[in-house]
Design a protein around this motif. Structure first.
Motif, mmCIF file in Angstrom:
data_model
loop_
_atom_site.group_PDB
_atom_site.id
_atom_site.type_symbol
_atom_site.label_atom_id
_atom_site.label_comp_id
_atom_site.label_asym_id
_atom_site.label_seq_id
_atom_site.Cartn_x
_atom_site.Cartn_y
_atom_site.Cartn_z
ATOM 1 N N ASN A 1 10.145 36.223 -0.449
ATOM 2 C CA ASN A 1 11.367 35.477 -0.752
ATOM 3 C C ASN A 1 11.664 34.421 0.298
ATOM 4 O OD1 ASN A 1 12.064 37.098 1.358
ATOM 5 N ND2 ASN A 1 13.855 38.031 0.383
ATOM 6 N N LYS A 2 10.620 34.053 1.067
ATOM 7 C CA LYS A 2 10.775 33.046 2.117
ATOM 8 C C LYS A 2 10.007 31.783 1.741
ATOM 9 C CE LYS A 2 9.321 35.656 5.520
ATOM 10 N NZ LYS A 2 9.010 36.062 6.891
ATOM 11 N N PHE A 3 10.594 30.663 2.116
ATOM 12 C CA PHE A 3 10.010 29.366 1.794
ATOM 13 C C PHE A 3 9.878 28.560 3.082
ATOM 14 C CE2 PHE A 3 12.063 30.862 -1.962
ATOM 15 C CZ PHE A 3 11.303 30.410 -3.027
ATOM 16 N N CYS A 4 8.761 27.859 3.198
ATOM 17 C CA CYS A 4 8.645 26.920 4.310
ATOM 18 C C CYS A 4 9.378 25.631 3.960
ATOM 19 C CB CYS A 4 7.176 26.638 4.626
ATOM 20 S SG CYS A 4 6.370 25.548 3.418
ATOM 21 N N LYS A 5 9.458 24.715 4.898
ATOM 22 C CA LYS A 5 10.107 23.435 4.649
ATOM 23 C C LYS A 5 9.230 22.577 3.739
ATOM 24 C CE LYS A 5 12.245 19.518 7.014
ATOM 25 N NZ LYS A 5 12.513 18.890 8.331
ATOM 26 N N THR A 6 9.842 21.989 2.733
ATOM 27 C CA THR A 6 9.104 21.164 1.774
ATOM 28 C C THR A 6 8.513 19.943 2.474
ATOM 29 O OG1 THR A 6 10.604 21.853 0.029
ATOM 30 C CG2 THR A 6 9.265 19.925 -0.419
ATOM 31 N N SER A 7 7.284 19.587 2.073
ATOM 32 C CA SER A 7 6.594 18.455 2.695
ATOM 33 C C SER A 7 7.295 17.144 2.395
ATOM 34 C CB SER A 7 5.148 18.388 2.179
ATOM 35 O OG SER A 7 5.154 17.964 0.816
ATOM 36 N N GLU A 8 6.972 16.137 3.197
ATOM 37 C CA GLU A 8 7.395 14.786 2.870
ATOM 38 C C GLU A 8 6.690 14.357 1.577
ATOM 39 O OE1 GLU A 8 9.616 12.929 4.366
ATOM 40 O OE2 GLU A 8 10.032 14.432 5.922
ATOM 41 N N ALA A 9 7.336 13.509 0.811
ATOM 42 C CA ALA A 9 6.765 13.073 -0.468
ATOM 43 C C ALA A 9 5.616 12.100 -0.242
ATOM 44 C CB ALA A 9 7.837 12.414 -1.329
ATOM 45 N N VAL A 10 4.582 12.269 -1.040
ATOM 46 C CA VAL A 10 3.462 11.334 -1.078
ATOM 47 C C VAL A 10 3.457 10.679 -2.456
ATOM 48 C CG1 VAL A 10 0.961 11.077 -1.042
ATOM 49 C CG2 VAL A 10 2.083 12.582 0.605
ATOM 50 N N LYS A 11 3.491 9.358 -2.457
ATOM 51 C CA LYS A 11 3.566 8.632 -3.716
ATOM 52 C C LYS A 11 2.173 8.294 -4.220
ATOM 53 C CE LYS A 11 5.931 4.832 -6.039
ATOM 54 N NZ LYS A 11 6.863 3.685 -5.883
ATOM 55 N N LEU A 12 1.910 8.684 -5.457
ATOM 56 C CA LEU A 12 0.634 8.371 -6.113
ATOM 57 C C LEU A 12 0.901 7.344 -7.206
ATOM 58 C CD1 LEU A 12 -2.382 8.878 -6.647
ATOM 59 C CD2 LEU A 12 -1.713 10.742 -8.184
ATOM 60 N N THR A 13 0.242 6.177 -7.059
ATOM 61 C CA THR A 13 0.389 5.115 -8.056
ATOM 62 C C THR A 13 -0.959 4.887 -8.719
ATOM 63 O OG1 THR A 13 2.128 4.053 -6.762
ATOM 64 C CG2 THR A 13 1.057 2.728 -8.465
ATOM 65 N N VAL A 14 -1.052 5.098 -9.999
ATOM 66 C CA VAL A 14 -2.298 4.964 -10.739
ATOM 67 C C VAL A 14 -2.229 3.691 -11.577
ATOM 68 C CG1 VAL A 14 -3.883 6.034 -12.385
ATOM 69 C CG2 VAL A 14 -2.552 7.460 -10.823
ATOM 70 N N SER A 15 -3.222 2.820 -11.405
ATOM 71 C CA SER A 15 -3.265 1.550 -12.140
ATOM 72 C C SER A 15 -4.429 1.557 -13.111
ATOM 73 C CB SER A 15 -3.401 0.367 -11.166
ATOM 74 O OG SER A 15 -2.348 0.366 -10.234
ATOM 75 N N ASP A 16 -4.380 0.612 -14.035
ATOM 76 C CA ASP A 16 -5.461 0.484 -15.015
ATOM 77 C C ASP A 16 -6.757 0.103 -14.310
ATOM 78 O OD1 ASP A 16 -6.641 0.557 -17.448
ATOM 79 O OD2 ASP A 16 -5.399 -1.018 -18.351
ATOM 80 N N GLN A 17 -7.897 0.357 -14.954
ATOM 81 C CA GLN A 17 -9.199 0.047 -14.365
ATOM 82 C C GLN A 17 -9.266 -1.431 -14.012
ATOM 83 O OE1 GLN A 17 -12.514 0.960 -16.865
ATOM 84 N NE2 GLN A 17 -14.019 0.833 -15.232
ATOM 85 N N PRO A 18 -9.538 -1.771 -12.749
ATOM 86 C CA PRO A 18 -9.471 -3.179 -12.339
ATOM 87 C C PRO A 18 -10.699 -3.960 -12.792
ATOM 88 C CG PRO A 18 -10.141 -1.832 -10.493
ATOM 89 C CD PRO A 18 -9.876 -0.890 -11.629
ATOM 90 N N GLN A 19 -10.510 -5.273 -12.871
ATOM 91 C CA GLN A 19 -11.623 -6.200 -13.126
ATOM 92 C C GLN A 19 -11.640 -7.218 -11.996
ATOM 93 O OE1 GLN A 19 -11.378 -8.760 -16.580
ATOM 94 N NE2 GLN A 19 -13.600 -8.802 -16.781
ATOM 95 N N PRO A 20 -12.708 -7.245 -11.221
ATOM 96 C CA PRO A 20 -12.757 -8.186 -10.098
ATOM 97 C C PRO A 20 -12.860 -9.627 -10.586
ATOM 98 C CG PRO A 20 -14.869 -7.088 -10.346
ATOM 99 C CD PRO A 20 -13.941 -6.439 -11.321
ATOM 100 N N VAL A 21 -12.547 -10.547 -9.703
ATOM 101 C CA VAL A 21 -12.632 -11.980 -9.985
ATOM 102 C C VAL A 21 -13.752 -12.564 -9.126
ATOM 103 C CG1 VAL A 21 -11.427 -14.181 -9.912
ATOM 104 C CG2 VAL A 21 -10.197 -12.107 -10.553
ATOM 105 N N LEU A 22 -14.718 -13.208 -9.787
ATOM 106 C CA LEU A 22 -15.862 -13.817 -9.092
ATOM 107 C C LEU A 22 -15.605 -15.313 -8.919
ATOM 108 C CD1 LEU A 22 -18.779 -13.676 -7.986
ATOM 109 C CD2 LEU A 22 -19.575 -14.123 -10.322
ATOM 110 N N ARG A 23 -15.867 -15.802 -7.699
ATOM 111 C CA ARG A 23 -15.783 -17.224 -7.416
ATOM 112 C C ARG A 23 -17.113 -17.692 -6.832
ATOM 113 N NH1 ARG A 23 -10.733 -15.172 -6.234
ATOM 114 N NH2 ARG A 23 -8.993 -16.213 -7.312
ATOM 115 N N ILE A 24 -17.541 -18.920 -7.238
ATOM 116 C CA ILE A 24 -18.791 -19.527 -6.738
ATOM 117 C C ILE A 24 -18.412 -20.803 -6.005
ATOM 118 C CG2 ILE A 24 -21.021 -20.527 -7.360
ATOM 119 C CD1 ILE A 24 -21.059 -18.777 -9.816
#
Length: 884
Positions: free
Chosen positions: A557-580
């Protein structure tokens, strides 16, 4: 016997001779009869006079009439009919008969007396009338008894007929048990049915129905009636005073009750209903009775009930305590109280509460209430026994937690076998000053610190003076510092993309042993189910996994202190931009390919590819326009790749892709970018006809791929700002082996054109601009070596009568020459002749072209400028921004 027969014969002869109505002289005599044979004929009645000649044996008589007025009877006829008698018809009537100039004797006179129709007279007795009485209607026409009568109500066609309530006898109509329906207008009329005569109707008479007096029952006292009280009922009937009264209970007659008022005593045990009562009145005169009263229900309300309770203390009672008793009676507040002990009245006590001392005053107690208003008393309470417990009570101390972390809450509970106590809480020693006192049996330590640990006791007390329980046994509370959860994200990237793998780890710092279970939260307080391990792995990750994550450790019935929040941001699969850079090849110079992924993401490695015609088995673009051939050493950790030195074989399309992680997560392929050369190539070259870079809309243009060597499978390619296409479109309408002809140009055909072989070789590139204005500047398509002569021609869509109008030529926006021929020639170009050129005349202004001069290996760069200048050179690409 014979004498008797002779007498009979003589009598018959006498009778026969008298029937001839002949006088002794033998002359016939007229006999006049009247019908109806009445001394009184009424106006409008029909009268028939008949003349009969008796005697003489003659039948064909002619008749004469003597009447009160001439022509009232038809002569010669033996019947005189008066269809509607009038007063003028009154008088004597006579008749006689004539036959062959011989007259009979006149008849005796018959007197006709015509009188007006009489009026009926209607009398009603009694009127007005009361419901239930009998009313008699009498109709008379003079004093004659020859009349019969008809009775009418409300309408001429509504004849009152014989019925149960209506009796017709001669000239009377009797209505028995008169009701509301008998009220209304009545009239009557006399009839002589044998003569079809009706009298004039009587005057209208209204039978008025007066309501009977209504009895009512009044009740005293008013309001609620209580058990044991006396209630008085009075029968009130307005209008008269000589009533005899009748009383009913539940519709049963009470013959003993004949007075106007009756008194009823309510039994003390009756608590529901005394009965339903009504009354009515009787008298000798009219009206002889009243209407019955409405039913009055005499409801009985039970007396308030007194009850005795112990106010303090509650529960078990101990010797030496003082007990307060209270008498409760509902509904009213002005009670005077009487107290009883063992059914004996306590004279000195009249208040709501009394105080007794134990053990001397223990016993059974009752109370009752008295007041001046109604109800004047209550029921006695039930007896309350006061029982004494002969031992000192003890307390039991418990805690919901004994080993806790700092910041937790600890609740101590002190239990006594009876209620109503005040609780005293002690720490370290029981005989010290209490830490605190509470009126509840619990004591809560909130946000405990290490210094709050130790032994705790309790005891309870109540009353004045205070009566104490025994001390409880001690309870030990141990408090240690709370461990802290630390959440880490692997890989620790700020940007995560769909399809990657993410692992989160929860470490407990300062938690001692490792017997922890774990709770994971997303967007707290939402618990992630089915995971109590220290690691939380998401593979593959999706956009729905985005959120703020925390974790904590749980041990019992004992709890440790809750961790700091870690934010996870998931984005769509990226497409790189090529320059010549540069995009137009200058042979011998290096060309740099740069591949850029989302700027916030890190730890990428890069793969580099050259486009080749589509081949099954090779990695390809999604639309299968090209397959991809890896470059030498195509995987780098840097985001750039250099072609050193760049030559004609390097022209064509390039693609890049990035990847990271283990296993490797790859981005999409970049859109292809192209490296062009303006120089003619050994394998193939592209020429245009007309041989210029600027063209008018609606004109035709042919692009010719000149093949060299064994190259096969050539196709024309075009690149614009928004897209690129392959082969010669069928919409251009003219296709022959190596030539593609655009029959009608439009501005959207502008772009870079080149030829590409089936094996991936490329020709030189040509930048074509289609102008919808009226002026273009002609310049060579292929580069010109420094020192050569260059002619720039201003061409007009509409030449008109003057094919060579006056033309101004500009370099870098400055007027450099006026020509009347429409052409400007630079005999030997040098480096200083580089710049933007355009021409202008009354017809309009051309776009600018960029001209680049180079040495023996240099080439003339011809640029077409519409907002942005794109220059086609032999190995050199120059792009300049132009502001108009």
């Amino acid at each position: 016997m014979e004498s008797t027969l002779i007498c009979v014969l003589l009598l018959l002869n006498t009778l026969i001779n008298s029937g001839h109505s002949e006088d002794d002289d033998g002359v016939s005599k007229a006999v006049l009869t009247i019908h109806p044979n009445s001394s009184q004929i009424f106006s409008g009645e029909s009268v028939t006079l008949r003349c009969v000649i008796q005697g003489g044996g003659v039948t064909d008589w002619e008749y004469r009439w003597l009447t009160p007025s001439p022509d009232q009877c038809p002569q010669k006829e033996h019947v005189c009919i008066i269809s509607a008698a009038e007063f003028s018809h009154s008088g004597d009537y006579r008749c006689l008969g004539s036959h062959q100039q011989q007259d009979s004797k006149w008849s005796d006179a018959v007197r006709l007396t015509v009188t007006p129709l009489p009026k009926a007279t209607l009398t009603v007795e009694p009127n007005p009338v009361f419901p239930g009485e009998t009313v008699t209607l009498t109709c008379s026409v003079r004093s004659d008894s020859i009349w019969s009568y008809q009775w009418y109500k409300e309408r001429n066609d509504n004849v009152v007929s014989q019925s149960v309530g209506h009796t017709r006898t001669g000239d009377t109509l009797t209505i028995s048990n008169v009701a509301e329906s008998d009220h209304g207008l009545y009239w009557c009329q006399g009839e002589i049915q044998s003569r079809s005569i009706s009298s004039i109707i009587s005057d209208l008479v209204t039978i008025t129905l007066n309501a009977l007096p209504v009895a009512s029952v009044s009740v005293s006292p008013r309001g609620l009636l209580y058990s044991g009280e006396t209630v008085s009922l009075q029968c009130v009937i307005p209008g008269y005073t000589d009533w005899t009264y009748r009383w009913f209970r539940y519709n049963h007659h009470l013959p003993s009750q004949t007075s106007k008022a009756i008194d009823i005593t309510i039994p003390i045990t009756l608590t529901v209903q005394l009965g339903q009562y009504r009354c009515e009145g009787l008298r000798t005169d009219r009206p002889q009775r009243s209407q019955p009263s409405n039913v009055v229900t005499i409801s009985v309300t039970a007396l308030p009930t007194a009850s005795v309770k112990i106010v303090t203390p509650q529960g078990l009672l101990y010797p030496g305590e003082t007990v307060t008793l209270q008498c409760d009676i509902s509904d009213y507040t002005d009670w005077t109280y009487r107290w009883f002990r063992y059914n004996k009245k306590l004279l000195i006590h009249s208040r709501k509460t009394i105080t007794i001392s134990l053990p001397d005053q223990a016993g059974q107690y009752q109370c009752v209430g008295m007041r001046k208003g109604r109800p004047q008393k209550s029921y006695h309470s039930s007896a309350l026994p006061i029982i004494i417990t002969d031992y000192q009570p003890s307390t039991t101390l418990t805690s919901d937690k004994e080993d806790v972390f700092t910041g937790d809450r600890v609740t101590l509970n002190c239990t006594v076998e009876s209620p109503g106590w005040k609780f005293y809480w002690y720490r370290h020693t029981p005989d010290s000053t209490p830490v605190t006192t509470t009126y509840g049996n619990s004591y809560t330590l909130s946000w405990v610190s290490v210094s709050d640990g130790g032994q705790y006791w309790c005891r309870a007390g109540r009353g004045d003076p205070v009566y104490y329980t025994l001390y409880s046994d001690p309870v030990q509370i141990n408090i240690t510092e709370r461990p802290v959860a630390v959440l880490t994200l692997q890989p620790n990237w700020t940007q995560i993309f769909i399809g990657e793998t993410v692992t989160m780890r929860c470490d407990i710092q300062g938690g001692g042993d490792s017997d922890w279970n774990y709770r994971w939260y997303k967007n707290s307080p939402v618990v992630i189910p089915f995971n109590i391990k220290p690691e939380y792995r998401i593979s593959p990750v999706y956009m729905s996994n985005s959120g703020s994550y925390t974790c904590e450790g749980v041990k019992g019935n004992k709890f440790c202190k809750t961790s700091e929040a870690v934010k996870l941001t998931v984005s769509d699969q990226p497409q790189p931009v090529l320059r010549i850079s540069p995009q137009w090849l200058n042979p011998g110079d290096s060309v740099t390919l740069s591949c850029e992924v989302d700027k916030t993401s890190t730890d990428w490695s890069f793969s580099w590819y050259r486009t080749v015609p589509y081949r099954a088995g090779l990695p390809s673009l999604s639309d299968k326009s090209y397959s991809l051939q890896p470059l030498s050493g195509n995987v780098t950790t840097e985001d750039s790749y250099t072609l050193i030195p760049a030559g004609p074989t390097h022209t064509g399309g390039y693609v890049c892709r990035a990847g990271r992680g283990d296993p490797v997560y790859d981005t999409l392929y970049s859109e292809p970018q192209f490296l062009w050369s303006g120089d003619l190539q050994p394998s193939a070259s592209l020429t245009v006809n007309p041989n210029r870079t600027q063209h008018f809309t609606s004109k035709s243009l042919s692009l010719i791929c000149e093949l060299k060597g064994n190259s096969t499978g050539w196709r024309l390619k075009r690149h614009t700002e928004t897209a690129w296409s392959s082969e010669c479109p069928s919409t251009w309408r003219s296709i022959t082996e190596s030539t593609c002809t655009i029959t009608s140009l439009d501005t959207w055909y502008s772009g870079v054109f080149w030829c590409e072989s089936g094996s991936g070789e490329n020709s030189n590139a040509v930048n074509i601009t289609v102008n919808d204005g009226d002026v273009i500047l002609e310049s060579p398509v292929h580069p010109v070596t420094e020192g050569d002569s260059v002619t720039l021609t201003c061409t007009f869509r509409h030449q008109g009568t003057n094919s060579k109008p006056k033309t101004d030529f500009y370099k870098d926006g400055t007027l450099i020459k006026n020509e009347t021929t429409g052409e400007m020639t630079i005999p030997a170009v040098s480096k200083s002749d580089e710049g933007f050129y355009k021409c202008k005349s009354d017809e309009g202004e051309s776009p600018e072209s960029w001209v680049t001069m180079r040495g023996e290996k240099s080439s003339v760069c011809v640029c077409v400028c519409v907002c942005v200048c794109v220059c086609v050179c032999s190995g050199v690409l120059m792009v300049k921004q132009v502001f108009f």
